[in-house]
Design a protein around this motif. Structure first.
Motif, short mmCIF file in Angstrom:
data_model
loop_
_atom_site.label_atom_id
_atom_site.label_comp_id
_atom_site.label_asym_id
_atom_site.label_seq_id
_atom_site.Cartn_x
_atom_site.Cartn_y
_atom_site.Cartn_z
N ASP A 69 0.88 -1.16 0.00
CA ASP A 69 0.00 0.00 0.00
C ASP A 69 0.92 1.22 0.00
O ASP A 69 1.78 1.34 0.88
N LYS A 71 1.30 5.59 -0.49
CA LYS A 71 0.60 6.87 -0.51
C LYS A 71 1.60 7.95 -0.87
O LYS A 71 2.76 7.92 -0.45
N ARG A 77 -3.17 11.22 -4.70
CA ARG A 77 -3.46 9.81 -5.00
C ARG A 77 -3.81 9.66 -6.47
O ARG A 77 -3.26 8.80 -7.17
N PHE A 103 -9.26 4.10 -2.12
CA PHE A 103 -7.98 3.73 -2.70
C PHE A 103 -8.22 3.09 -4.06
O PHE A 103 -9.35 2.77 -4.42
N ILE A 116 -2.90 2.25 -4.10
CA ILE A 116 -2.51 3.64 -3.90
C ILE A 116 -3.60 4.31 -3.09
O ILE A 116 -4.77 4.32 -3.48
N GLU A 117 -3.19 4.83 -1.94
CA GLU A 117 -4.09 5.52 -1.01
C GLU A 117 -3.87 7.02 -1.12
O GLU A 117 -2.92 7.47 -1.76
N ARG A 118 -4.70 7.80 -0.44
CA ARG A 118 -4.48 9.24 -0.36
C ARG A 118 -3.29 9.52 0.54
O ARG A 118 -3.06 8.83 1.52
N GLY A 119 -2.56 10.58 0.21
CA GLY A 119 -1.48 11.03 1.08
C GLY A 119 -2.03 11.78 2.27
O GLY A 119 -3.16 12.26 2.25
N GLU A 120 -1.22 11.91 3.31
CA GLU A 120 -1.63 12.63 4.52
C GLU A 120 -2.10 14.04 4.18
O GLU A 120 -3.06 14.54 4.75
#
Length: 135
Positions: A69, A71, A77, A103, A116-120
């Motif tokens: 995973d 990010k 993303r 994601f 691929i997830e969202r970034g902080e």
């Protein structure tokens, strides 16, 4: 007892080609010599996690039991998904939601799954979390 995870190892039909894909997706560097194995890492040698690509004769035949995973830190993303697709990845599950969460599940050029997830920096700040307990 403590340990260090040194490599995440990818079996590959074409280690250099697959390593080039992952280098382009992550922004990490390629490290190799005349050996058929290739490393993708932020730096080398490194105490951080590195990806190691090793040649194997057989093709991938089943779903991964472990996947990565990732990010983004300096893009979104959706931009990273588009970049991965332009480099040869394929989508096999788009789990993005209307509120922006979710994601995307992809496969690299040799079929290895990753998400691929969202970034902080893409997530809305949230206040303190409270939990109610009943005794």
């Amino acid at each position: 007892m403590t340990i260090q995870i040194r490599h995440l190892t990818f079996d590959s039909a074409e280690p250099r080609r697959l390593a080039e894909f992952w280098s382009a997706v992550t922004g990490w560097h390629l490290f190799y010599d005349e050996d058929p194995e290739v490393i993708v890492a932020r730096s080398f040698p490194s105490k951080e996690l590195m990806f190691l690509f090793v040649p194997v004769p057989e093709a991938k035949t089943a779903k991964n039991r472990v996947h990565i995973d990732i990010k983004p830190e300096d893009t979104t993303r959706d931009e990273l998904v588009e970049r991965a697709l332009s480099l040869g990845a394929t989508v096999f599950g788009d789990h993005r939601k209307e509120d922006g969460s979710g994601f995307v599940a992809l496969r690299d050029p040799e079929g290895n799954e990753f998400c691929i997830e969202r970034g902080e920096h893409e997530m809305a700040p949230s206040g303190p979390m409270t939990i109610g307990l009943t005794i």
